[in-house]
Design a protein around this motif. Structure first.
Motif, PDB file in Angstrom:
ATOM      1  N   VAL A  60       1.131  -1.186   0.191  1.00 36.14           N
ATOM      2  CA  VAL A  60      -0.183   0.293  -0.141  1.00 36.14           C
ATOM      3  C   VAL A  60       0.936   1.061  -0.202  1.00 36.14           C
ATOM      4  CG1 VAL A  60      -1.506   1.206   1.499  1.00 36.14           C
ATOM      5  CG2 VAL A  60      -2.341  -0.662   1.491  1.00 36.14           C
ATOM      6  N   GLN A  61       1.663   1.493   0.437  1.00 33.59           N
ATOM      7  CA  GLN A  61       2.713   2.276   0.759  1.00 33.59           C
ATOM      8  C   GLN A  61       3.504   2.293  -0.320  1.00 33.59           C
ATOM      9  OE1 GLN A  61       5.171   3.104   4.745  1.00 33.59           O
ATOM     10  NE2 GLN A  61       3.354   1.259   5.072  1.00 33.59           N
ATOM     11  N   ALA A  62       3.940   1.425  -1.060  1.00 33.19           N
ATOM     12  CA  ALA A  62       4.878   1.286  -2.359  1.00 33.19           C
ATOM     13  C   ALA A  62       4.260   1.910  -3.212  1.00 33.19           C
ATOM     14  CB  ALA A  62       5.347  -0.053  -3.044  1.00 33.19           C
ATOM     15  N   PHE A  63       2.721   2.120  -3.515  1.00 28.83           N
ATOM     16  CA  PHE A  63       2.021   3.074  -4.632  1.00 28.83           C
ATOM     17  C   PHE A  63       1.771   4.091  -4.131  1.00 28.83           C
ATOM     18  CE2 PHE A  63       0.196  -1.566  -5.845  1.00 28.83           C
ATOM     19  CZ  PHE A  63       0.294  -1.239  -7.188  1.00 28.83           C
ATOM     20  N   VAL A  64       1.654   4.996  -3.177  1.00 27.08           N
ATOM     21  CA  VAL A  64       2.173   6.215  -2.918  1.00 27.08           C
ATOM     22  C   VAL A  64       2.910   6.768  -2.906  1.00 27.08           C
ATOM     23  CG1 VAL A  64       2.070   8.382  -0.982  1.00 27.08           C
ATOM     24  CG2 VAL A  64       0.396   5.401  -1.058  1.00 27.08           C
ATOM     25  N   LEU A  65       4.435   5.776  -2.332  1.00 33.13           N
ATOM     26  CA  LEU A  65       5.853   7.199  -3.114  1.00 33.13           C
ATOM     27  C   LEU A  65       5.679   6.529  -4.815  1.00 33.13           C
ATOM     28  CD1 LEU A  65       8.251   7.387  -1.571  1.00 33.13           C
ATOM     29  CD2 LEU A  65       8.889   4.975  -2.332  1.00 33.13           C
ATOM     30  N   ALA A  66       5.292   5.503  -5.096  1.00 32.00           N
ATOM     31  CA  ALA A  66       5.960   5.339  -6.736  1.00 32.00           C
ATOM     32  C   ALA A  66       5.780   6.448  -7.249  1.00 32.00           C
ATOM     33  CB  ALA A  66       5.116   4.529  -6.906  1.00 32.00           C
ATOM     34  N   GLU A  67       3.596   7.130  -7.146  1.00 36.09           N
ATOM     35  CA  GLU A  67       3.074   7.961  -7.916  1.00 36.09           C
ATOM     36  C   GLU A  67       3.429   9.239  -7.037  1.00 36.09           C
ATOM     37  OE1 GLU A  67      -0.459   6.203  -7.355  1.00 36.09           O
ATOM     38  OE2 GLU A  67      -0.533   4.162  -8.834  1.00 36.09           O
ATOM     39  N   ARG A  68       3.652   9.234  -6.204  1.00 33.29           N
ATOM     40  CA  ARG A  68       4.394  10.686  -5.271  1.00 33.29           C
ATOM     41  C   ARG A  68       5.708  10.558  -6.105  1.00 33.29           C
ATOM     42  NH1 ARG A  68       3.817  11.491   1.052  1.00 33.29           N
ATOM     43  NH2 ARG A  68       1.397  10.842   0.642  1.00 33.29           N
ATOM     44  N   LEU A  69       6.600  10.222  -6.026  1.00 32.94           N
ATOM     45  CA  LEU A  69       7.910  10.331  -7.288  1.00 32.94           C
ATOM     46  C   LEU A  69       8.216   9.703  -8.092  1.00 32.94           C
ATOM     47  CD1 LEU A  69      10.629   9.375  -3.565  1.00 32.94           C
ATOM     48  CD2 LEU A  69       9.564  11.421  -4.403  1.00 32.94           C
ATOM     49  N   SER A  70       6.936   9.469  -8.929  1.00 31.90           N
ATOM     50  CA  SER A  70       7.129   9.244 -10.227  1.00 31.90           C
ATOM     51  C   SER A  70       8.648   7.747  -9.950  1.00 31.90           C
ATOM     52  CB  SER A  70       7.365   9.621 -11.100  1.00 31.90           C
ATOM     53  OG  SER A  70       6.603   9.721 -12.584  1.00 31.90           O
ATOM     54  N   LEU A  71       8.802   7.393  -9.557  1.00 27.20           N
ATOM     55  CA  LEU A  71       9.664   5.911  -9.127  1.00 27.20           C
ATOM     56  C   LEU A  71       9.346   4.482  -8.993  1.00 27.20           C
ATOM     57  CD1 LEU A  71      12.316   7.700  -6.582  1.00 27.20           C
ATOM     58  CD2 LEU A  71      12.867   6.729  -9.147  1.00 27.20           C
ATOM     59  N   PRO A  72       9.984   3.903 -10.083  1.00 26.50           N
ATOM     60  CA  PRO A  72       9.045   2.691  -9.788  1.00 26.50           C
ATOM     61  C   PRO A  72       9.612   1.041  -7.920  1.00 26.50           C
ATOM     62  CG  PRO A  72      10.859   2.626 -11.346  1.00 26.50           C
ATOM     63  CD  PRO A  72      10.955   3.577 -10.563  1.00 26.50           C
ATOM     64  N   VAL A  73       9.250   1.047  -7.363  1.00 26.86           N
ATOM     65  CA  VAL A  73       9.191   0.114  -6.415  1.00 26.86           C
ATOM     66  C   VAL A  73       8.725  -1.100  -6.660  1.00 26.86           C
ATOM     67  CG1 VAL A  73       8.768   0.481  -4.374  1.00 26.86           C
ATOM     68  CG2 VAL A  73       8.554   2.623  -5.137  1.00 26.86           C
ATOM     69  N   MET A  74       9.956  -2.230  -5.974  1.00 22.42           N
ATOM     70  CA  MET A  74      10.102  -3.495  -5.963  1.00 22.42           C
ATOM     71  C   MET A  74       9.318  -4.005  -4.322  1.00 22.42           C
ATOM     72  SD  MET A  74      13.237  -5.374  -6.918  1.00 22.42           S
ATOM     73  CE  MET A  74      13.957  -4.546  -8.481  1.00 22.42           C
ATOM     74  N   VAL A  75       8.841  -4.296  -4.070  1.00 16.73           N
ATOM     75  CA  VAL A  75       8.763  -4.875  -2.904  1.00 16.73           C
ATOM     76  C   VAL A  75       9.272  -6.375  -3.066  1.00 16.73           C
ATOM     77  CG1 VAL A  75       6.589  -5.170  -1.368  1.00 16.73           C
ATOM     78  CG2 VAL A  75       6.472  -3.409  -2.552  1.00 16.73           C
ATOM     79  N   CYS A  76       9.997  -6.254  -1.262  1.00 16.47           N
ATOM     80  CA  CYS A  76      10.502  -7.728  -1.503  1.00 16.47           C
ATOM     81  C   CYS A  76      10.558  -8.478  -0.170  1.00 16.47           C
ATOM     82  CB  CYS A  76      11.716  -7.408  -1.581  1.00 16.47           C
ATOM     83  SG  CYS A  76      12.454  -6.281  -2.287  1.00 16.47           S
ATOM     84  N   MET A  77      10.123  -9.843  -0.704  1.00 17.34           N
ATOM     85  CA  MET A  77       9.379 -10.570   0.668  1.00 17.34           C
ATOM     86  C   MET A  77       9.604 -11.979   0.526  1.00 17.34           C
ATOM     87  SD  MET A  77       5.146 -10.797  -0.284  1.00 17.34           S
ATOM     88  CE  MET A  77       5.105 -11.911   0.782  1.00 17.34           C
ATOM     89  N   ASP A  78      10.661 -12.549   1.150  1.00 16.82           N
ATOM     90  CA  ASP A  78      10.993 -13.885   1.208  1.00 16.82           C
ATOM     91  C   ASP A  78      10.049 -15.022   0.377  1.00 16.82           C
ATOM     92  OD1 ASP A  78      13.800 -12.858   2.066  1.00 16.82           O
ATOM     93  OD2 ASP A  78      12.994 -13.056   4.312  1.00 16.82           O
ATOM     94  N   GLY A  79      10.119 -15.533  -0.249  1.00 16.78           N
ATOM     95  CA  GLY A  79      10.067 -17.262  -1.163  1.00 16.78           C
ATOM     96  C   GLY A  79       9.837 -17.889  -0.833  1.00 16.78           C
ATOM     97  N   PHE A  80       8.904 -18.199  -0.221  1.00 15.55           N
ATOM     98  CA  PHE A  80       8.160 -19.390   0.345  1.00 15.55           C
ATOM     99  C   PHE A  80       8.039 -19.127   2.014  1.00 15.55           C
ATOM    100  CE2 PHE A  80       9.569 -21.604  -3.499  1.00 15.55           C
ATOM    101  CZ  PHE A  80       8.934 -22.209  -3.791  1.00 15.55           C
ATOM    102  N   VAL A  81       9.390 -19.095   2.661  1.00 15.73           N
ATOM    103  CA  VAL A  81       9.135 -18.083   3.910  1.00 15.73           C
ATOM    104  C   VAL A  81       7.879 -17.656   3.794  1.00 15.73           C
ATOM    105  CG1 VAL A  81      10.189 -17.405   6.229  1.00 15.73           C
ATOM    106  CG2 VAL A  81      11.075 -18.655   4.232  1.00 15.73           C
ATOM    107  N   LEU A  82       7.726 -16.387   3.764  1.00 15.24           N
ATOM    108  CA  LEU A  82       6.868 -15.416   3.631  1.00 15.24           C
ATOM    109  C   LEU A  82       5.379 -15.610   3.009  1.00 15.24           C
ATOM    110  CD1 LEU A  82       8.419 -12.120   4.605  1.00 15.24           C
ATOM    111  CD2 LEU A  82       7.466 -13.361   5.723  1.00 15.24           C
ATOM    112  N   THR A  83       5.810 -16.020   1.403  1.00 14.12           N
ATOM    113  CA  THR A  83       4.918 -16.102   0.735  1.00 14.12           C
ATOM    114  C   THR A  83       3.951 -16.855   0.937  1.00 14.12           C
ATOM    115  OG1 THR A  83       6.321 -16.908  -1.344  1.00 14.12           O
ATOM    116  CG2 THR A  83       6.347 -15.349  -1.651  1.00 14.12           C
TER     117      THR A  83
END
Lengths: 401, 544, 346
Positions: free
Chosen positions: A147-170
């Protein structure tokens, strides 16, 4: 509202509530459950006004995102590992064009040898791609960071990568407090692009820039990234005000105020790290930890502030640069450079590659060794290195440095 | 909107980059001389009047007026001209020449139908010009001079005007109502015509008429005779006299079997006329072969269709009542016919001689300064004789003899007279480079086989003097006009505007110069020139 | 009278030239209109006589007209992109985005998806050279096709990597000399038996529309663009755009070369719907391939002192195969071009 959800599903729901207009994705483990869920949401009407493109590759996915974002649509994708590498050219292009795409990376090792399990090699390989990189320590944080990433990306016009650990979290099923749709709508305003292709007011996006201005263009990109260091704490504060949770921001210090030893880590390993910290504290060792939530841009000031007074810093790396050593540890040293000599000793510890569990026992043994002075502070260390396996491979362990 | 620096640009900003500096070759629109114009003895700007005609409708009148600038006889010449314009036509190298003559006829007839007229362009000069002879040349000169404001009097010895158009060309090729109408249009300009008056002393006539200048165009009215041993009862006439009688409305008696001796158009006219006068057998006897024959192909073809026979490589050695003696000839290596000694008899009730014509120049005897050479009057390039103020043209001066040539002479002489009267020199006509076939890009021209004029059905051709070659209808005339490739001249096809990769050509809206090249951006690639259908753009090295 | 079989509405240059003052405005080509979009305008840095610059304007102006100006363009890396957008100058007058070499079809797909999600009617055109299309961008192109995304993708085929200095691409014809298919050895130039037909592969996707065209036949090209723009889904247009630099030909020969390519049968001009060929543009004035080859320095090694008539014959055989395969010369067209000679007199 709390729900027991798989991490992927929780993230998919959070993303859906951010109302992306275009999702373009290509399946790769361990990202699949996220995009499968989103596909369902688009089909069953839980997510409306969204085009879901099943593209032919990750390169195609990111390229389609570039096109969609270029016409002013809120755009999302997810990938992992090889997929991220296959996107590489387009990643640099998306950031160069300043397109506010949000992407989940379900962190996974990169091959060869092929390995589908978790580490941070994929995201770390793209640390210079110009994308903002946020790391989630838990599924709750993963949800909140999107949710925060979209706010940041659009405010600064920058792409944002949200990293989450595979399997462990996903793939972990936990209680997650999902933001409600109206809460997200209130927090995330409609997308107003900084630039978009509009036939009524045409522009040319993506020029060729020569030596006369290329350096300046790159500097401006750097400057834009640094702006995220100011923006993220504001967004996190706003988020806390709206949702009542401390999520995101730049770093998460844990019991660092008077700590002698601080463990620096990114992602889900922080949970185990903090348990070990608590245990050491109970035994009288002034231990603490620092979770890096925002890895790119690098929050050097926040890192230094949190750990500058410690005597020893142990960086638990879930990726490494062959032939050099730690990746994050270099950034940590950079953050500490302004301090008066000698400053804290920084240990590079590579741990949990390709899905090897980072156990509390191993972490505890590591910290015991550090505290006891049994580890060379200048060397590169591998947690739980299997010396027998190396022997059998014909290349015995030759020490820490 | 706050665009990212350098990565995002404003549209159309490349116009700041003046790529014209790359250019080493410069395109220029040209106005070259198309072969039709080059070939027209009357001086018509054929390409231009076809260009007008291509629009059809109201544009026909503009096209007709363009012809009328130089030729007052579009309807007549659209019938009798041997159209050297078509001989040179570049379209002939693609499929078949444009039917220029048939379009001219259509326009001429349209003018007569619509009653289009021309007026006098200049105020009256108060000057008087004598024209001797009301043939094509004299009438052409009179027309031009009258429009220039001069008082013109034509003196004609025949009872009707028209010269060879009336007394040489049979009615089946030129209906007299057409001829009369186009002559009347000239007379309507105020030209004074005296018929049945023969000038015998030019000096006297000029003095008595207080003429300031004269144009002589008496033609070549005397049929050339050849010495042929002939029996007393043999019936020998000359073609000029025969056709003249016909022009006067007579129907001379030639018998059932008629031989015509000669190979020119007059011979063919005589033979075709004989058929129409009731001959059962009309044969042209010619000393050489068909391809050496001066008569035009179409005339010969039409004569053959009507039943006229041709006896090639034959000379007449003896004429008797009812028969001729023919000697077979053969061509030597230089192409000249040589006798073989082999003879045969040809039955013939009469023999028509069509061996050429001479001019009667007796009225010029004693006129100072006039020079006669080989039976014709010497003139300069303004058509002026050695006598200042006296001009001559048509068949009486050294040139090809045709109505079209005569009309051209009349026009040039009129310009000469006008200049001489005003003490000026005639402005030099601009010499235009020839519009070569190689410069065209014929790909662009639609496949369009020529539309030919229909012919009168054969049955009526041998028995009546009805016009043989008929008109194109309006659709076909338009079609034929549009077959013109506009050689060497822009015809507004927009191709240059379309093919420039640098958008360096713009449309001006000016019909005389429809396109402009922006040299700020033209890189000199030459695509406009290469893809100009008409070859109307030339590339030349840039002057640096 | 021959008039009965001829078109009385003959407008001098028929439909071959860009315009014609004799026909109604709406019957003239888009390029004949002074108010055409000029989607790419003056000041671009394309070589003299560039077929691609010309082709792009032809295509986009026609597409702009068809779209009523409501159109965006995704452009692959390549000459067309480089010569049109060196900072700080853009030659484009349409909304245009360049991303990468190999992703223009995917970028276009994303645009189409985004516009649809936003509820806009804006049409999308993707475009690139042959390298960006048939080679590096082919995966994205195929994906765009199979998803039937609502994109008109245009390949400007100049048969090689011209932007990087004339190297061979999957669209380079046999025997052609490029910077990496030199003329040494027994098989000079590009290898026979290699290369691909992107239009035929496009057809195999059974997308709504596939067409080939050249810059030599503007009306045909514009008609195909207009037709493509009247349809929805994935559409592919493959336009032959001769390159004076890469083909080592005169800059004024660009259109002529395209014409000869079509008239020799080397470049078949056809259109297909849903995988079936629906129309071909018949050869109007057939020429031997040699007439086409001789104008180009890239084939110079086939002629002259060490002439290779055997290779010319192989190229001719390829053209003949196209003619037979697509029916580029048929009995109907042959009789159409010859008409009964007139019987009249002039």
């Amino acid at each position: 509202m709390f729900e027991q959800l798989e991490g992927s599903k929780a993230v998919a729901k959070a993303v859906a509530r951010c109302r992306p207009r275009v999702i373009a994705a290509y399946p790769i483990s361990p990202q699949t459950h996220i995009v499968e869920a989103l596909s369902d949401f688009v089909r069953d009407g839980e997510l409306t006004g969204c085009e879901y493109l099943m593209v032919e590759s990750e390169f195609g996915a990111m390229s389609a995102c570039i096109g969609a974002s270029g016409v002013g649509a809120r755009t999302y994708t997810a990938t992992a590992s090889q997929g991220l590498l296959f996107m590489t050219e387009a990643l640099f292009n998306a950031s160069g064009l300043g397109l506010p795409i949000v992407m989940t990376v379900a962190n996974r090792a990169i091959g060869a040898p092929i390995n589908i399990w978790n580490d941070h090699s994929d995201s770390m390989s793209q640390r210079d791609s110009g994308w903002v990189q946020l790391f989630a320590a838990s599924n709750q944080e993963a949800v909140d960071l999107h949710v925060q990433a979209f706010v940041l990306a659009e405010r600064l016009s920058l792409p944002v990568m949200v990293c989450m650990d595979g399997f462990v979290l996903t793939h972990a099923v936990e209680d997650v407090d999902l933001p409600e749709q109206d809460q997200v709508d209130a927090f995330l305003p409609p997308f107003v692009p900084r630039q978009r292709l509009d036939p009524r007011d045409p522009i040319t996006i993506g020029s060729m820039v020569g030596p006369e201005a290329f350096t300046e263009v790159r500097y401006l990109m750097h400057d834009q990234q640094l702006a995220a260091l100011d923006e993220l704490p504001r967004i996190a504060a706003d988020f806390q005000a709206a949702f009542g949770r401390d999520s995101g921001g730049l770093v998460h210090p844990y019991r660092t105020e008077d700590a002698d030893v601080v463990v620096v880590a990114l992602g889900s390993v922080l949970g185990g790290v903090n348990e070990v910290v608590d245990a050491l504290r109970e035994e009288g060792v002034a231990a603490g930890s620092l979770g890096i939530s925002c890895y790119r841009p690098w929050p050097a000031d926040a890192v230094r502030e949190a750990i500058g007074s410690a005597r020893t810093v142990v960086v638990v790396e879930r990726a490494f640069a062959p032939g050099v050593g730690g990746v994050v540890s270099q950034d940590v040293r950079l953050a500490l450079r302004p301090l008066a000599a000698p400053g804290p000793a920084v240990y590079d510890v590579v741990a949990g590659l390709g899905g090897r569990p980072v156990t509390r026992t191993a972490l505890r043994r590591l910290l015991d060794d550090v505290v006891a002075g049994r580890l060379d502070p200048h060397g590169l260390h591998f947690l739980d290195l299997d010396h027998d396996l190396l022997e059998r491979a014909g290349t015995p362990w030759r020490g820490t440095s | 909107m706050d665009h990212p620096f350098a990565i995002t640009l404003d549209v159309g900003t490349s116009r700041a980059n003046k790529t014209g500096s790359w250019r080493t070759e410069l395109p220029t629109y040209v106005h070259n001389q198309p072969p039709c114009n080059q070939g027209c003895p009357a001086g018509e700007d054929v390409r231009t009047w076809l260009y007008e005609a291509e629009e059809g409708g109201d544009a026909y009148e503009r096209a007709w007026r363009k012809i009328m600038e130089v030729n007052p006889f579009p309807a007549v010449m659209g019938r009798i001209c041997y159209h050297p314009c078509e001989t040179g036509c570049n379209r002939g190298q693609v499929d078949e020449a444009v039917g220029i003559n048939s379009v001219e006829r259509f326009l001429g007839d349209e003018a007569l139908r619509q009653g289009w007229t021309v007026g006098v362009d200049q105020p009256s000069s108060g000057l008087r010009v004598l024209v001797v002879g009301a043939g094509p040349s004299g009438l052409s000169a009179a027309y031009q001079l009258a429009r220039l404001g001069h008082a013109v009097t034509i003196v004609e010895s025949a009872p009707k005007p028209g010269g060879m158009m009336r007394y040489g060309i049979p009615e089946y090729r030129l209906p007299r109502d057409v001829l009369d109408a186009e002559i009347q249009r000239i007379l309507d300009l105020g030209v004074h015509l005296e018929l049945g008056v023969t000038v015998t002393d030019l000096d006297a006539t000029m003095r008595e008429g207080r003429y300031d200048a004269a144009f002589l165009a008496v033609g070549a009215q005397i049929g050339r005779r050849a010495y042929l041993p002939a029996g007393a009862a043999s019936h020998v006439v000359d073609a000029v006299s025969l056709l003249h009688q016909l022009g006067d409305g007579e129907r001379p008696l030639l018998g059932r079997r008629v031989a015509v001796y000669g190979g020119g158009n007059t011979a063919v006219d005589a033979a075709r006329t004989a058929m129409r006068l009731g001959a059962a057998d009309s044969v042209v006897v010619y000393r050489r072969t068909r391809d050496k024959m001066p008569a035009h192909d179409a005339e010969v073809r039409e004569a053959e269709e009507e039943g006229v026979r041709f006896t090639w490589l034959s000379s007449i050695t003896q004429v008797e009542q009812g028969s001729l003696t023919i000697e077979r000839m053969e061509l030597d290596e230089t192409g000249f016919p040589q006798p073989t000694g082999v003879t045969e008899e040809l039955p013939a009730d009469s023999l028509v001689l069509a061996l050429g014509q001479d001019t009667d120049l007796r009225f010029l005897e004693g006129v100072a300064g006039i020079e006669v050479d080989h039976g014709v009057v010497t003139v300069d390039d303004q058509m002026m004789t050695g006598r200042p103020g006296v001009f001559a043209g048509g068949d009486m001066v050294p040139d090809q003899r045709s109505a079209t040539v005569g009309i051209g002479h009349g026009r040039r002489a009129a310009a000469g007279v006008d200049a001489w009267l005003h003490g000026r020199s005639v402005p030099r006509t601009e010499v235009r480079a020839p519009a070569a076939f190689e410069a065209l890009n014929t790909w662009y021209f639609a496949d369009a086989p020529r539309a030919h004029r229909p012919l009168l059905e054969a049955a009526r051709r041998s028995s009546t003097f009805d016009e043989v070659v008929q008109s194109l209808d309006a659709d076909h005339a338009l079609y034929e006009a549009r077959r013109c490739m506009s050689c060497g001249n822009c015809f507004s096809c927009d191709n240059c505007f379309g093919v420039c990769p640098d958008n360096a050509i713009s449309k001006t809206g000016d019909p005389d110069a429809p396109y402009a090249i922006d040299l700020d951006y033209c890189k000199g690639c030459g695509l406009c020139a290469a893809e100009c259908p008409a070859g109307a753009i030339r590339m030349a090295p840039e002057e640096i | 009278m021959t008039g009965d079989v001829t078109d009385l509405k003959l407008y001098q240059v028929g439909t071959f030239a860009a315009g014609n003052r004799l026909v109604d405005l709406e019957l003239r080509s888009v390029q004949a209109h002074a108010d055409r979009a000029n989607s790419i305008t003056s000041g671009h840095r394309a070589c003299q006589g560039c077929g691609e610059a010309l082709g792009a304007r032809y295509v986009l102006d026609a597409a702009m007209r068809a779209a009523g100006g409501d159109m965006v363009v995704a452009n692959a890396t390549g000459c067309l992109e480089v010569f049109s957008t060196p900072y700080p100058e853009s030659s484009w007058q349409v909304a245009w985005l360049h991303s990468l070499f190999g992703n223009a079809p995917a970028v276009a797909s994303g645009m189409a998806a985004g516009l649809r999600a936003l509820g806009r009617e804006t049409r999308v055109v993707g475009q690139g050279g042959d390298g960006g299309t048939v080679d590096i961008g082919f995966g994205c192109l195929s994906g765009m096709f199979e998803r039937n995304d609502d994109v008109l993708y245009v390949c400007y085929d100049n048969q090689g990597y011209m932007n990087t200095g004339v190297q061979r691409s999957g669209a380079t014809p046999p025997a052609a000399r490029t910077a990496n298919t030199g003329t040494a050895g027994p098989e000079p130039g590009n290898v026979f038996g290699q290369g691909k037909s992107a239009p035929l592969i496009a057809m195999a996707h059974e997308i709504p529309y596939v067409a080939t065209a050249t810059v030599a036949d503007l009306r045909d090209l514009e008609r195909k663009v207009t037709k493509a723009m009247s349809m929805r889904g994935a559409r592919y247009l493959h336009v032959l755009v001769p390159c004076p630099l890469g083909w080592a030909a005169g800059p004024s020969d660009t259109i002529k070369l395209a014409r000869l390519a079509a008239q020799s049968g080397i470049f078949p001009v056809f259109e297909a719907e849903h995988g079936e060929v629906t129309a071909v543009t018949p050869i109007r004035r057939q020429v031997p391939v040699e007439e086409y080859l001789r104008l180009q320095g890239r084939f110079a090694h086939l002629f002259g002192k060490r002439a290779r008539p055997d290779l010319v014959a192989r190229i001719q055989a390829g053209a003949d195969r196209n003619i037979a395969r697509f029916g580029l010369i048929d009995a109907d067209t042959e009789t159409q071009t010859s008409t009964e000679p007139g019987t009249g007199s002039d």
